[in-house]
Motif scaffolding. Structure first.
Motif, PDB file in Angstrom:
ATOM      1  N   GLU A   1      51.121  42.211  33.946  1.00  0.00           N
ATOM      2  CA  GLU A   1      50.546  43.273  34.779  1.00  0.00           C
ATOM      3  C   GLU A   1      49.782  44.275  33.915  1.00  0.00           C
ATOM      4  O   GLU A   1      48.667  44.695  34.268  1.00  0.00           O
TER       5      GLU A   1
ATOM      6  N   TRP B   1      46.547  42.630  32.904  1.00  0.00           N
ATOM      7  CA  TRP B   1      45.586  42.599  33.995  1.00  0.00           C
ATOM      8  C   TRP B   1      44.943  43.973  34.180  1.00  0.00           C
ATOM      9  O   TRP B   1      43.728  44.078  34.377  1.00  0.00           O
ATOM     10  N   ARG B   2      45.747  45.019  34.098  1.00  0.00           N
ATOM     11  CA  ARG B   2      45.206  46.375  34.232  1.00  0.00           C
ATOM     12  C   ARG B   2      44.254  46.695  33.078  1.00  0.00           C
ATOM     13  O   ARG B   2      43.232  47.368  33.281  1.00  0.00           O
TER      14      ARG B   2
ATOM     15  N   GLU C   1      40.991  45.001  33.889  1.00  0.00           N
ATOM     16  CA  GLU C   1      40.256  45.741  34.917  1.00  0.00           C
ATOM     17  C   GLU C   1      39.648  47.027  34.348  1.00  0.00           C
ATOM     18  O   GLU C   1      38.514  47.403  34.681  1.00  0.00           O
TER      19      GLU C   1
ATOM     20  N   TYR D   1      48.661  35.458  38.747  1.00  0.00           N
ATOM     21  CA  TYR D   1      47.635  36.281  38.098  1.00  0.00           C
ATOM     22  C   TYR D   1      46.343  35.514  37.866  1.00  0.00           C
ATOM     23  O   TYR D   1      45.266  36.127  37.790  1.00  0.00           O
TER      24      TYR D   1
ATOM     25  N   SER E   1      45.131  33.747  40.172  1.00  0.00           N
ATOM     26  CA  SER E   1      44.471  33.980  41.465  1.00  0.00           C
ATOM     27  C   SER E   1      43.850  35.369  41.538  1.00  0.00           C
ATOM     28  O   SER E   1      42.992  35.623  42.396  1.00  0.00           O
ATOM     29  N   ARG E   2      44.253  36.253  40.632  1.00  0.00           N
ATOM     30  CA  ARG E   2      43.671  37.599  40.576  1.00  0.00           C
ATOM     31  C   ARG E   2      42.507  37.658  39.593  1.00  0.00           C
ATOM     32  O   ARG E   2      41.914  38.724  39.397  1.00  0.00           O
TER      33      ARG E   2
END
Length: 322
Positions: free
Chosen positions: A104, A107-108, A111, A162, A164-165
């Motif tokens: 997580e 991923w952040r 982004e 993730y 899929s993200r």
């Protein structure tokens, strides 16, 4: 892998992590590695050491934010199936919840920075538990049979979520892989270390649990190389990393004894029920076809060569101590 990547590595002081440091440092990457608070700082200037605890998820988030890695290799966690039966909660926290925190945060970071952050999770054949098919592939149903397998299954599933993200997230479904760097708490290293002592006349017998369990054993540096190839691939994915061949614990012990020159090995082998697991899967065998076809990966050492390398290492240790 592209030059000068910034790597965040957990589990650097374990078997796989140490081989990964060898490979990545040789390729010129900047390696940041996790070490627990209070642990002795390793004397390895190839690595920038970062203090953090897998049981403290905020510390993991903070480290990802500080390092801002290009690639995260998560190799840390509870490494013993037997221990997971004794400490199931700790196992889920360290080998499951910690994965969620790391990916997580990654991923952040992706982004926030607008660039790809790649993530490689060291999963395990134990996610398949009592598998309904053999050999197992990436599409074999996940049905763990131990707390260890359940925790690994959580981490494995998160990679797909993730992806899929939009993350480059890969799960390395690692089958048993060995080397002289295995600690003696693992049955394979227990075998080779004890066999070396028996060959030297220091011990008489080797006590083991289930001699008939069959496993797909490979060479640890090969499996680490597979994970590097996953990080370097065009896209993330799940990959079974295995040899496709199985041998029993009895086979492993016999090969070790013969390599050490102990010919009456069957008289030296004893079964001790204390070493049997609450639920022991009879056989695990992986199909590495996808890794071979998509990553260009294949094992380099045969079973007998792996056992031999471990026995020779332990014989040298015994000779050095005498």
């Amino acid at each position: 892998m592209a030059a000068a990547q910034r790597i965040l590595l957990t589990g650097a002081t374990g078997q796989d992590g140490s081989y990964l440091v060898d490979q990545l440092s040789g390729e010129g990457h900047e390696i940041h590695a996790l070490i627990r608070p209070g642990d002795l700082l390793p004397a390895d200037d190839r690595v920038i050491w970062r203090t953090g605890d897998l049981a403290d998820t905020q510390s993991l988030v903070d480290i990802v934010d500080e390092v801002e890695p290009d690639i995260v290799f998560n190799l840390a966690g509870i490494s013993s199936v037997a221990f997971s039966w004794q400490q199931p909660l700790a196992t889920v926290e360290v080998s499951g919840a910690a994965v969620a925190a790391l990916i997580e945060a990654s991923w952040r970071l992706q982004e926030r920075k607008g660039r790809t952050v790649r993530f490689v999770q060291a999963s395990s054949s134990e996610i398949f538990g009592s598998a309904i098919e053999s050999p197992q592939t990436e599409t074999t149903p996940v049905r763990p049979a131990s707390p260890y397998g359940a925790a690994k299954a959580l981490g494995h599933s998160l990679m797909g979520i993730y992806r899929s993200r939009g993350m480059h997230a890969s799960s390395a479904i690692l089958y048993n892989h060995e080397s002289p760097r295995r600690p003696e708490t693992f049955v394979t290293r227990k075998i080779t270390a004890q066999v070396a002592r028996i060959a030297a006349g220091l011990e008489e017998t080797l006590q083991l649990g289930n001699l008939d369990s069959r496993r797909d054993w490979g060479w640890a540096p090969d499996y680490v190389d597979a994970m590097v190839r996953m990080a370097d691939a065009e896209s993330g994915g799940d990959y079974v990393i295995a040899t496709g061949r199985t041998h029993s614990v009895r086979d492993f012990a016999g090969a070790a004894f013969l390599r050490a020159g102990v010919l009456d090995w069957q008289d030296r082998l004893e079964v001790d029920d204390r070493f049997k697991r609450p639920a022991d899967v009879a056989e695990m065998r992986g199909d590495p076809s996808r890794a071979r076809e998509e990553l260009g990966w294949s094992p380099t050492l045969a079973f007998e060569e792996i056992v031999g390398a471990m026995v020779e290492h332990d014989l040298a240790l015994v000779r050095a101590a005498s």
